[in-house]
Design a protein around this motif. Structure first.
Motif, mmCIF file in Angstrom:
data_model
loop_
_atom_site.group_PDB
_atom_site.id
_atom_site.type_symbol
_atom_site.label_atom_id
_atom_site.label_comp_id
_atom_site.label_asym_id
_atom_site.label_seq_id
_atom_site.Cartn_x
_atom_site.Cartn_y
_atom_site.Cartn_z
ATOM 1 N N LEU A 1 0.879 -1.616 0.114
ATOM 2 C CA LEU A 1 -0.083 -0.087 -0.168
ATOM 3 C C LEU A 1 0.996 1.081 -0.250
ATOM 4 C CD1 LEU A 1 -2.898 -0.886 2.522
ATOM 5 C CD2 LEU A 1 -3.229 -1.009 0.126
ATOM 6 N N MET A 2 2.151 1.747 0.543
ATOM 7 C CA MET A 2 2.476 2.247 0.759
ATOM 8 C C MET A 2 3.783 2.505 -0.605
ATOM 9 S SD MET A 2 4.804 2.291 4.842
ATOM 10 C CE MET A 2 6.639 2.773 3.910
ATOM 11 N N ASP A 3 4.070 1.788 -0.870
ATOM 12 C CA ASP A 3 4.809 1.753 -2.194
ATOM 13 C C ASP A 3 3.965 2.043 -3.640
ATOM 14 O OD1 ASP A 3 7.009 1.033 -1.751
ATOM 15 O OD2 ASP A 3 6.813 -1.443 -2.137
ATOM 16 N N ALA A 4 1.812 1.547 -3.358
ATOM 17 C CA ALA A 4 1.394 1.894 -4.607
ATOM 18 C C ALA A 4 1.178 3.627 -4.103
ATOM 19 C CB ALA A 4 0.048 0.882 -4.099
ATOM 20 N N SER A 5 0.954 4.330 -3.285
ATOM 21 C CA SER A 5 1.051 5.806 -3.258
ATOM 22 C C SER A 5 2.463 6.441 -3.722
ATOM 23 C CB SER A 5 0.443 6.067 -1.953
ATOM 24 O OG SER A 5 1.228 5.641 -0.484
ATOM 25 N N LEU A 6 3.547 5.699 -3.652
ATOM 26 C CA LEU A 6 4.484 6.849 -3.827
ATOM 27 C C LEU A 6 4.428 7.225 -5.173
ATOM 28 C CD1 LEU A 6 7.279 4.014 -3.497
ATOM 29 C CD2 LEU A 6 6.433 6.413 -2.023
ATOM 30 N N PRO A 7 5.027 8.424 -5.112
ATOM 31 C CA PRO A 7 4.312 9.492 -6.796
ATOM 32 C C PRO A 7 4.930 8.469 -7.785
ATOM 33 C CG PRO A 7 5.963 10.631 -5.168
ATOM 34 C CD PRO A 7 5.766 9.287 -4.517
ATOM 35 N N LYS A 8 4.538 9.105 -8.913
ATOM 36 C CA LYS A 8 5.209 8.294 -10.089
ATOM 37 C C LYS A 8 6.865 8.643 -10.831
ATOM 38 C CE LYS A 8 1.919 5.838 -10.712
ATOM 39 N NZ LYS A 8 1.776 4.024 -10.566
ATOM 40 N N ARG A 9 7.210 9.738 -10.489
ATOM 41 C CA ARG A 9 8.723 10.632 -10.358
ATOM 42 C C ARG A 9 8.712 12.118 -9.576
ATOM 43 N NH1 ARG A 9 6.665 13.565 -16.169
ATOM 44 N NH2 ARG A 9 4.232 13.183 -15.938
ATOM 45 N N VAL A 10 9.294 12.322 -8.856
ATOM 46 C CA VAL A 10 10.189 13.755 -8.767
ATOM 47 C C VAL A 10 10.479 14.565 -9.688
ATOM 48 C CG1 VAL A 10 11.417 13.872 -6.144
ATOM 49 C CG2 VAL A 10 9.965 11.781 -6.613
ATOM 50 N N ARG A 11 10.422 15.632 -9.279
ATOM 51 C CA ARG A 11 10.975 16.568 -9.795
ATOM 52 C C ARG A 11 11.682 17.270 -8.866
ATOM 53 N NH1 ARG A 11 5.963 18.401 -13.608
ATOM 54 N NH2 ARG A 11 5.482 16.524 -14.202
ATOM 55 N N ALA A 12 12.854 18.055 -9.221
ATOM 56 C CA ALA A 12 14.170 18.785 -8.481
ATOM 57 C C ALA A 12 12.850 20.190 -8.372
ATOM 58 C CB ALA A 12 14.732 19.267 -8.744
ATOM 59 N N LYS A 13 13.296 20.249 -6.608
ATOM 60 C CA LYS A 13 12.801 21.886 -6.038
ATOM 61 C C LYS A 13 13.106 23.029 -7.432
ATOM 62 C CE LYS A 13 10.463 20.568 -2.138
ATOM 63 N NZ LYS A 13 11.049 20.597 -0.379
ATOM 64 N N SER A 14 12.462 24.131 -7.241
ATOM 65 C CA SER A 14 13.033 25.157 -8.396
ATOM 66 C C SER A 14 13.768 26.019 -7.465
ATOM 67 C CB SER A 14 12.059 26.161 -8.920
ATOM 68 O OG SER A 14 11.486 26.739 -7.751
#
Length: 107
Positions: A88-101
């Motif tokens: 369940l935790m893995d399913a809620s992970l974001p598909k991608r992580v973007r760097a903060k501006s």
């Protein structure tokens, strides 16, 4: 008012009580001696061995400790091996992580 105890819960406690009784007898320990080692009354040990659901869990834990089996209780719900929770935790992970501006994205 308390809700009725689910039958599987009642059966599990009764089995644990019966198993404690069997372990005690196999070790040739009297109920009175087990009660003394647990810091409990004789009536508590008798009720526990009968699977009385009103016996607090810490008495079952104390009995397990006397028999050298407390790790069994510690490992009942090992979160590192909780396949459902981890899935369940893995399913809620974001598909991608973007760097903060304003950050380079490197650590």
């Amino acid at each position: 008012m308390d809700s009725p105890l689910p039958l599987p819960v009642e059966r599990a406690i009764q089995k644990l009580g019966g198993d404690i009784s069997l372990a005690r007898r196999r070790r040739h320990i009297s109920q009175a001696s087990l009660a003394e080692r647990m810091g409990a009354s004789l009536s508590t040990v008798r009720r526990m061995e009968k699977g009385d659901v009103r016996v607090p869990i810490h008495f079952f834990a104390r009995a397990l400790h006397v028999f050298g089996e407390i790790q069994a209780l510690e490992n009942l719900l090992d979160t590192a091996k909780d396949d459902i929770g981890l899935t369940l935790m893995d399913a809620s992970l974001p598909k991608r992580v973007r760097a903060k501006s304003g950050t380079s994205g490197a650590l």
